[in-house]
Design an enzyme around this catalytic site. Structure first.
Site, PDB file in Angstrom:
ATOM      1  N   GLN A 107       0.842  -1.203   0.000  1.00  0.00           N
ATOM      2  CA  GLN A 107       0.000   0.000   0.000  1.00  0.00           C
ATOM      3  C   GLN A 107       0.878   1.254   0.000  1.00  0.00           C
ATOM      4  O   GLN A 107       0.386   2.353  -0.175  1.00  0.00           O
ATOM      5  CB  GLN A 107      -0.889   0.020   1.249  1.00  0.00           C
ATOM      6  CG  GLN A 107      -1.889  -1.107   1.321  1.00  0.00           C
ATOM      7  CD  GLN A 107      -2.578  -1.152   2.676  1.00  0.00           C
ATOM      8  OE1 GLN A 107      -3.655  -0.584   2.873  1.00  0.00           O
ATOM      9  NE2 GLN A 107      -1.937  -1.782   3.631  1.00  0.00           N
ATOM     10  N   ASN A 108       2.168   1.063   0.226  1.00  0.00           N
ATOM     11  CA  ASN A 108       3.083   2.192   0.367  1.00  0.00           C
ATOM     12  C   ASN A 108       3.470   2.754  -0.997  1.00  0.00           C
ATOM     13  O   ASN A 108       3.679   2.005  -1.944  1.00  0.00           O
ATOM     14  CB  ASN A 108       4.329   1.767   1.147  1.00  0.00           C
ATOM     15  CG  ASN A 108       3.948   1.222   2.514  1.00  0.00           C
ATOM     16  OD1 ASN A 108       2.851   1.453   3.002  1.00  0.00           O
ATOM     17  ND2 ASN A 108       4.855   0.461   3.108  1.00  0.00           N
ATOM     18  N   HIS A 125      -1.371   1.098  -4.149  1.00  0.00           N
ATOM     19  CA  HIS A 125      -1.834   2.497  -4.050  1.00  0.00           C
ATOM     20  C   HIS A 125      -0.937   3.435  -4.850  1.00  0.00           C
ATOM     21  O   HIS A 125      -0.854   4.631  -4.572  1.00  0.00           O
ATOM     22  CB  HIS A 125      -1.888   2.943  -2.580  1.00  0.00           C
ATOM     23  CG  HIS A 125      -2.975   2.278  -1.796  1.00  0.00           C
ATOM     24  ND1 HIS A 125      -2.972   2.229  -0.424  1.00  0.00           N
ATOM     25  CD2 HIS A 125      -4.078   1.599  -2.187  1.00  0.00           C
ATOM     26  CE1 HIS A 125      -4.048   1.562  -0.007  1.00  0.00           C
ATOM     27  NE2 HIS A 125      -4.734   1.171  -1.050  1.00  0.00           N
ATOM     28  N   ASN A 245       2.674  -7.034  13.202  1.00  0.00           N
ATOM     29  CA  ASN A 245       2.201  -5.661  13.388  1.00  0.00           C
ATOM     30  C   ASN A 245       2.391  -5.228  14.828  1.00  0.00           C
ATOM     31  O   ASN A 245       2.435  -6.076  15.734  1.00  0.00           O
ATOM     32  CB  ASN A 245       0.716  -5.575  13.000  1.00  0.00           C
ATOM     33  CG  ASN A 245       0.339  -4.166  12.562  1.00  0.00           C
ATOM     34  OD1 ASN A 245       0.996  -3.588  11.696  1.00  0.00           O
ATOM     35  ND2 ASN A 245      -0.679  -3.609  13.183  1.00  0.00           N
TER      36      ASN A 245
HETATM   37  N1  APR Z   1       6.331  -2.398  12.807  1.00  0.00           N
HETATM   38  C1  APR Z   1       5.113  -3.018  12.843  1.00  0.00           C
HETATM   39  N2  APR Z   1       3.927  -2.342  12.835  1.00  0.00           N
HETATM   40  C2  APR Z   1       3.999  -0.993  12.830  1.00  0.00           C
HETATM   41  C3  APR Z   1       5.227  -0.286  12.849  1.00  0.00           C
HETATM   42  C4  APR Z   1       6.438  -1.057  12.831  1.00  0.00           C
HETATM   43  N3  APR Z   1       7.645  -0.477  12.807  1.00  0.00           N
HETATM   44  N4  APR Z   1       4.959   1.054  12.819  1.00  0.00           N
HETATM   45  C5  APR Z   1       3.597   1.161  12.802  1.00  0.00           C
HETATM   46  N5  APR Z   1       3.012  -0.059  12.819  1.00  0.00           N
HETATM   47  C6  APR Z   1       1.592  -0.407  12.694  1.00  0.00           C
HETATM   48  C7  APR Z   1       0.635   0.573  13.346  1.00  0.00           C
HETATM   49  O1  APR Z   1       0.413   0.200  14.687  1.00  0.00           O
HETATM   50  C8  APR Z   1      -0.624   0.378  12.482  1.00  0.00           C
HETATM   51  O2  APR Z   1      -1.399  -0.719  12.961  1.00  0.00           O
HETATM   52  O3  APR Z   1       1.310  -0.347  11.314  1.00  0.00           O
HETATM   53  C9  APR Z   1      -0.059  -0.003  11.105  1.00  0.00           C
HETATM   54  C10 APR Z   1      -0.122   1.125  10.087  1.00  0.00           C
HETATM   55  O4  APR Z   1      -1.470   1.337   9.789  1.00  0.00           O
HETATM   56  P1  APR Z   1      -1.945   2.638   8.990  1.00  0.00           P
HETATM   57  O5  APR Z   1      -1.278   3.823   9.538  1.00  0.00           O
HETATM   58  O6  APR Z   1      -3.431   2.602   8.949  1.00  0.00           O
HETATM   59  O7  APR Z   1      -1.318   2.407   7.537  1.00  0.00           O
HETATM   60  P2  APR Z   1      -1.857   1.475   6.361  1.00  0.00           P
HETATM   61  O8  APR Z   1      -2.566   0.287   6.894  1.00  0.00           O
HETATM   62  O9  APR Z   1      -0.748   1.251   5.444  1.00  0.00           O
HETATM   63  O10 APR Z   1      -2.935   2.474   5.662  1.00  0.00           O
HETATM   64  C11 APR Z   1      -3.540   2.061   4.493  1.00  0.00           C
HETATM   65  O11 APR Z   1      -4.528   4.221   4.186  1.00  0.00           O
HETATM   66  O12 APR Z   1      -4.234   6.417   4.418  1.00  0.00           O
HETATM   67  C12 APR Z   1      -4.316   5.444   3.494  1.00  0.00           C
HETATM   68  O13 APR Z   1      -3.386   5.326   1.342  1.00  0.00           O
HETATM   69  C13 APR Z   1      -3.044   5.308   2.682  1.00  0.00           C
HETATM   70  O14 APR Z   1      -1.910   3.286   1.986  1.00  0.00           O
HETATM   71  C14 APR Z   1      -2.513   3.932   3.078  1.00  0.00           C
HETATM   72  C15 APR Z   1      -3.757   3.224   3.549  1.00  0.00           C
END
Ligand code: APR
Length: 281
Positions: A107-108, A125, A245
């Site tokens: 998603q990154n 994405h 996670n």
């Molecule tokens: N290691 C493991 N987990 C982690 C770490 C880490 N170093 N740092 C953060 N996390 C966890 C957080 O606790 C959270 O549960 O990763 C998760 C990140 O979730 P989000 O911030 O919601 O990101 P993501 O799931 O990628 O979001 C999806 O949403 O905003 C849109 O387009 C954007 O691609 C993105 C999509």
């Protein structure tokens, strides 16, 4: 946690078609904030999230304004050129190298998997370093278009060199459909895999969060041979779903994943690669 890392390494060794699904949590140890974690971009600035829901509409309504906006301020995620992959990205690249992980669906938009050496990446994405034609889906490296110069010369929006269509950033904005090619390839991977390693995502954004649920609920319509084996009609090809996670997610709560390894991807994934190599020796 060590037992679970050992268990995951064993599951990976026994897999025939493993894929990885990743989110913003993969890149926080590289210095890019996530979105919904305690110091996430949306957590800290809810208005920014509201504005982000307007971006695609702005592109459709007035592509010139859309580009003026994009070129007028810094990226929400910071200077992605200066940021480097972390040990978690390199560990996934190594799992690909070992022939274990076949595909990374991310998603990154930060291009860090590719910079760490992973070859088979699906940018679900989009990619912050690319432009995409809204008409023919062709993608171009942003560097091929001197956007600041086009702006000075009043030549925005940039146009597709293939079909003349209007280019947008390759990034997929809220309310924008996932590009059909990436959506189709990702569905095929979720269908084929017998192991899914889900790293650093809150699993609340759809349709990406549907992929693990699809893999868990898939049923064979007709007798088929996949990379992961031969299945009879109505059979559910077995799939192991592992979450890495910092916190539980709806996949954990709904029992979609088999187990969660709670911790930092940049620390756990390298340990998993070491454990895997130990098993293979
Ligand atoms: N290691 C493991 N987990 C982690 C770490 C880490 N170093 N740092 C953060 N996390 C966890 C957080 O606790 C959270 O549960 O990763 C998760 C990140 O979730 P989000 O911030 O919601 O990101 P993501 O799931 O990628 O979001 C999806 O949403 O905003 C849109 O387009 C954007 O691609 C993105 C999509």
């Amino acid at each position: 946690m060590e037992d679970l890392i050992e268990r995951a390494a064993r599951d990976l060794v026994n897999s025939r078609y493993a894929i990885a699904l990743t989110g913003a949590g993969m890149s926080t140890e590289s210095g890019i904030p996530d979105f919904r974690g305690p110091s996430g971009v949306w957590t800290k600035d809810p208005d920014a999230e509201k504005r982000a829901y307007q971006t695609y509409h702005t592109f459709l309504a007035n592509p010139k304004d859309y580009w003026e906006e994009r070129l007028s301020g810094p990226s929400l995620l910071g200077d992605l050129e200066a940021i480097k992959p972390n040990p978690g990205h390199y560990a996934l690249a190594e799992l690909e190298n070992e022939g274990i992980v076949k595909t990374v669906i991310t998603q990154n938009v930060d291009n860090l998997h590719q910079r760490a050496g992973t070859k088979n990446v699906l940018d679900y994405h989009g990619n912050a370093f690319k432009l995409r034609c809204a008409q023919c889906n062709a993608r171009f490296d942003s560097k091929e278009y001197e956007l600041p110069k086009l702006r000075e010369e009043g030549e925005l929006p940039p146009l597709c060199r293939k079909c003349g269509g209007i280019l947008k950033a390759d990034i997929v904005h809220f309310r924008e459909p996932i590009p059909s090619d990436v959506a189709q390839q990702s569905l095929e991977e979720a269908w084929k895999c017998d192991l899914m390693l889900i790293c650093g995502t809150s699993a609340v954004v759809y349709p990406f969060a549907e992929l693990p649920r699809l893999a868990r609920q898939r049923k064979v319509e007709k007798e088929s041979r996949t990379e992961a084996g031969l299945y009879a009609v109505g059979e559910s090809p077995a799939v192991t779903i592992i979450e890495l996670n910092a916190e539980p997610t709806p996949l954990t709560e709904d029992g979609i994943s088999d187990y969660l390894i709670q911790g930092k991807t940049g620390q756990m994934l390298p340990k998993m690669v070491e454990a895997l190599k130990g098993i293979r020796r």
